[in-house]
Design an enzyme around this catalytic site. Sequence first.
Site, mmCIF file in Angstrom:
data_model
loop_
_atom_site.group_PDB
_atom_site.id
_atom_site.type_symbol
_atom_site.label_atom_id
_atom_site.label_comp_id
_atom_site.label_asym_id
_atom_site.label_seq_id
_atom_site.Cartn_x
_atom_site.Cartn_y
_atom_site.Cartn_z
ATOM 1 N N HIS A 66 0.944 -1.223 0.470
ATOM 2 C CA HIS A 66 -0.161 0.187 -0.092
ATOM 3 C C HIS A 66 1.073 1.139 -0.189
ATOM 4 C CE1 HIS A 66 -2.683 -3.069 1.976
ATOM 5 N NE2 HIS A 66 -3.554 -2.948 1.101
ATOM 6 N N HIS A 67 0.513 2.222 -0.561
ATOM 7 C CA HIS A 67 0.955 3.301 -0.302
ATOM 8 C C HIS A 67 1.062 4.395 1.051
ATOM 9 C CE1 HIS A 67 1.013 7.863 -1.320
ATOM 10 N NE2 HIS A 67 1.631 7.838 -1.362
ATOM 11 N N GLY A 68 2.813 4.503 1.026
ATOM 12 C CA GLY A 68 2.634 5.490 2.467
ATOM 13 C C GLY A 68 1.938 6.708 2.747
#
Length: 393
Positions: free
Chosen positions: A183-185
């Site tokens: 997932h995108h941080g």
Amino acid sequence: EYNIVRPKGYTVSYHANPEMEKHHFGQTHPMKPWRLTLTKSLVSSYGMPFAMDNYLTRAATYEELKSFHASEYLEYLGTAPAEDMPRDIDNPDKEVKFNLGGSDCPLFHGLYDYCSMSAGGSLDAARKICNKQSDIAIAWGGGLHHAKRSEASGFCYINDIVIAVLQLLRCYPRVLYIDIDVHHGDGVEEAFFSTDRVMTVSFHKYQPDIFFPGTGGLDDNGPKSEHNPGAHHAINVPLNDGITDEQYQYLFESIIGKINEHFRPSVIALQCGADSLAGDRLGRFNLQVQGHGACVEYCKKLGIPMIIFGGGGYTPRNVARAWSFETSIAIDCHTKINPIIPQHAPWRDRFIHDTLFPTLEQILGEPRANRNTAKRLQEIIQHVHDQLRFVNH
Ligand code: ZLV
Ligand code: CA
Ligand code: ZN
């Protein structure tokens, strides 16, 4: 038996607390803190604790959590009652504050203790790096990269990474944050949007509207304003389903190598979310333990102090494999480790296959189709190189 000895010339610390691992998000929730117990037990079965400094994590204090989070949010987090059923299903009209109590971020018993221990481990790790008591500090209970200043998001309530990086910034001029969770941080990226002292790089599956959180496109590189020092200091590597070890390693090394030359970080914060592995309950990639671990090895070889955080990871046996292998990389015994899971390892049958390195066929039967073309990987690398022309420290 395994001949595990302390690495020569540097110190590794391991920060954990078995109390944290006893918390439950709910029966059907994919986040299982028990994966930390399985990881610790596999690390111990290999004898790795002999080669590290082992610390029992304490809970972060309210004041420490306040270094990033708003007090209204923390107060509510500390007093909100636990509920057996997610509120939004049970009582759709009831107010949900700070995104708490939904099905992603349920209010469960001991939530505040769980969150403050996660942050305590990451903060202890940062302090060991600052004091030069550790060269690599491992906090598998941290890595909760989606939490915002006054909002829970995507299974994350307290952003332990932001709190740890703020600590590192007291003693080091520049921090490179790298995020290999599927997932995108987004929470970490947003927190450091307006500074040039932190560069954030996230590799993730990107398919807005379909895959959480939907941010982190190739062109999202921080504030567009010329006058904001944080411009060009957010790097995003959006990927499609099915990426392989070979492609991922090529991208990772080209991008991190170039960033290291331009940004010259004084310390690295590496989030090792294990949901980027093949066979993850939420993930979509075809990464194996070897390819995931190669990212840790590459960072280690840069010879810069480093904190290693956990993060996502929803198939506990594979999380334990990857994080144990990565612990062995940190202490430099990965080349002599026995790939057969020790006979005396607790819960040995949970691993299904008795190896640390199952093949894609063993994990998945049929590997997921790879939707990443060589041409697209080149475009991504080119775009990152173009961004870095603006970054010189
Ligand atoms: O690994 O969730 O898609 C770091 C991390 O990066 C959503 N959430 C949001 C947007 C609308 N909701 C859906 C509500 C889902 C509620 C419960 C699940 C339950 C069972 C199986 C899967 C999920 C789930 N939730 C899958 N993806 C989501 C994401 C959040 C992902 C967070 C990743 C956290 C620790
Ligand atoms: Ca990521
Ligand atoms: Zn994730």
